[in-house]
Design an enzyme around this catalytic site. Structure first.
Site, PDB file in Angstrom:
ATOM      1  N   ASN A 226      38.879  23.589   8.394  1.00 54.40           N
ATOM      2  CA  ASN A 226      39.733  24.923   8.810  1.00 54.40           C
ATOM      3  C   ASN A 226      40.300  24.516  10.066  1.00 54.40           C
ATOM      4  OD1 ASN A 226      40.388  27.382   9.718  1.00 54.40           O
ATOM      5  ND2 ASN A 226      38.185  28.243   9.901  1.00 54.40           N
ATOM      6  N   TRP A 227      41.607  24.615   9.875  1.00 53.53           N
ATOM      7  CA  TRP A 227      42.658  24.110  10.976  1.00 53.53           C
ATOM      8  C   TRP A 227      42.899  24.996  12.112  1.00 53.53           C
ATOM      9  CZ3 TRP A 227      47.209  20.797   8.150  1.00 53.53           C
ATOM     10  CH2 TRP A 227      46.457  19.778   7.516  1.00 53.53           C
ATOM     11  N   LYS A 228      42.417  26.356  11.538  1.00 54.15           N
ATOM     12  CA  LYS A 228      42.663  27.659  12.276  1.00 54.15           C
ATOM     13  C   LYS A 228      44.094  27.543  12.666  1.00 54.15           C
ATOM     14  CE  LYS A 228      37.868  27.423  13.660  1.00 54.15           C
ATOM     15  NZ  LYS A 228      36.894  27.983  14.514  1.00 54.15           N
TER      16      LYS A 228
ATOM     17  N   HIS B 176      35.533  35.196   8.105  1.00 52.87           N
ATOM     18  CA  HIS B 176      35.446  34.124   9.358  1.00 52.87           C
ATOM     19  C   HIS B 176      35.080  35.052  10.674  1.00 52.87           C
ATOM     20  CE1 HIS B 176      35.740  31.337  12.496  1.00 52.87           C
ATOM     21  NE2 HIS B 176      35.789  30.458  11.583  1.00 52.87           N
TER      22      HIS B 176
ATOM     23  N   GLU C 128      35.810  35.078  13.727  1.00 49.70           N
ATOM     24  CA  GLU C 128      36.955  35.197  14.484  1.00 49.70           C
ATOM     25  C   GLU C 128      37.622  36.345  13.969  1.00 49.70           C
ATOM     26  OE1 GLU C 128      38.472  31.005  14.396  1.00 49.70           O
ATOM     27  OE2 GLU C 128      36.715  30.595  15.756  1.00 49.70           O
TER      28      GLU C 128
ATOM     29  N   GLU D  47      28.073  30.451   9.257  1.00 52.47           N
ATOM     30  CA  GLU D  47      28.616  29.870  10.619  1.00 52.47           C
ATOM     31  C   GLU D  47      28.088  30.597  11.805  1.00 52.47           C
ATOM     32  OE1 GLU D  47      32.618  27.667   9.716  1.00 52.47           O
ATOM     33  OE2 GLU D  47      32.877  29.672  10.289  1.00 52.47           O
TER      34      GLU D  47
ATOM     35  N   SER E 290      30.475  23.525  15.205  1.00 52.59           N
ATOM     36  CA  SER E 290      30.355  22.324  15.769  1.00 52.59           C
ATOM     37  C   SER E 290      29.632  20.943  14.915  1.00 52.59           C
ATOM     38  CB  SER E 290      29.599  22.453  17.110  1.00 52.59           C
ATOM     39  OG  SER E 290      30.200  23.311  18.097  1.00 52.59           O
TER      40      SER E 290
HETATM   41  P1  13P Z   1      33.985  24.222  15.125  1.00 52.55           P
HETATM   42  O1  13P Z   1      33.802  23.327  14.054  1.00 52.55           O
HETATM   43  O2  13P Z   1      35.315  23.862  15.795  1.00 52.55           O
HETATM   44  O3  13P Z   1      32.914  24.595  15.885  1.00 52.55           O
HETATM   45  O4  13P Z   1      34.616  25.587  14.046  1.00 52.55           O
HETATM   46  C1  13P Z   1      33.807  25.924  12.823  1.00 52.55           C
HETATM   47  C2  13P Z   1      34.571  27.097  12.227  1.00 52.55           C
HETATM   48  O5  13P Z   1      34.600  28.029  12.864  1.00 52.55           O
HETATM   49  C3  13P Z   1      34.984  26.728  10.892  1.00 52.55           C
HETATM   50  O6  13P Z   1      35.352  27.628  10.311  1.00 52.55           O
END
Ligand code: 13P
Length: 252
Positions: A9-11, A97, A99, A169, A215
């Site tokens: 997930n590159w966000k 997600h 976020e 997550e 993480s």
């Molecule tokens: P990180 O691997 O940067 O903690 O992010 C996890 C995530 O939100 C994947 O969708």
């Protein structure tokens, strides 16, 4: 047997050019080393999907959008519909997600609309769930996550539910460098699988891929993926470096 999946997930990271370079690098290493029986997915910004689809070999790597609209089409400035996502060549869409739930107010009601549209357009939802730190500390995380699922994807028919990939997550582990322990991940994944069994039966539960995210990196992936109910990972930060991402894929 259920699929093992490692999805990046590159966000909101990478320019188009950087994204293409990253996709090229991942594709080249997967071509050279193979990904065994692991399905590899790149979750890119909308703007990158078409180019990334062209860049990677679709036999080796799938592409995901990170969101889609809750409406099919119309006067919704700035939105990207599931139909549009599908037309780019993406085959997955990350939905729910934390976020998006937290910063963009995505409720279960909104997510139900998005999941329905994704499925109607032949996209595979990677549906996220997970608790905040205060819920973990209160010890009510299992009930909390089960409720998140009960309000959303557990409303689907069995036929549709079979098309879903789940990503657990824990919010306290996302981008913090604090990963869930192997035991915490396994416990929650077993809780989720038990809830699926209760709702849809053991066959569907055993066939559902449940990914861990938060993480997850080149160092801890192997231990996390060794758990019997952890079927792969949804990877944020560590998916932005091809070498790290490949190490995670090789964690199986
Ligand atoms: P990180 O691997 O940067 O903690 O992010 C996890 C995530 O939100 C994947 O969708």
């Amino acid at each position: 047997m259920r699929q093992k999946i490692v999805a990046g997930n590159w966000k909101c990271n990478t320019t188009l050019q950087e994204g293409i370079e990253l996709a090229k690098a991942v594709d080249a290493i997967v071509a050279k080393e193979g990904a065994k029986d692991v399905v590899v997915v790149l979750g890119t910004p909308f703007t990158h999907i078409t180019k990334v689809v062209e860049t990677v070999d679709s036999k080796r790597i799938g592409v995901a959008a990170q969101n889609c609209a809750a409406e099919a089409k119309g006067a919704f400035t700035g939105e990207v519909s599931a139909d549009m996502v599908k037309s780019t060549g993406a085959s997955y869409v990350i939905l729910g997600h934390s976020e998006r739930r937290e910063y963009y107010g995505e409720t279960s009601e909104i997510l139900n609309k998005k999941v329905a549209l994704a499925l109607a357009n032949g996209l595979t939802p990677i549906f996220c769930c997970g608790e905040a730190l205060n819920i973990r500390e209160a010890g009510t995380h299992n009930e909390y996550v089960t409720k998140q699922l009960a309000e959303t994807i557990f409303n689907l028919s069995s036929e549709d539910f079979k098309k879903i990939v789940i990503a657990y997550e824990p919010i306290w582990a996302i981008g913090t460098g604090v990963t869930a322990s192997s035991e915490q991940a396994q416990d929650m994944h077993a809780n989720i699988r038990a809830a699926i069994t209760a709702k849809f039966g053991v066959e569907i539960a055993e066939g559902t891929s449940i990914l861990y995210g938060g993480s997850c990196n080149a160092k801890n992936a192997k231990e996390l993926f060794a758990n019997k109910d952890v079927d792969g990972g949804l990877i944020g930060g560590a998916s932005l470096k091809a070498e790290d991402f490949i190490h995670i894929i090789n964690g199986f």
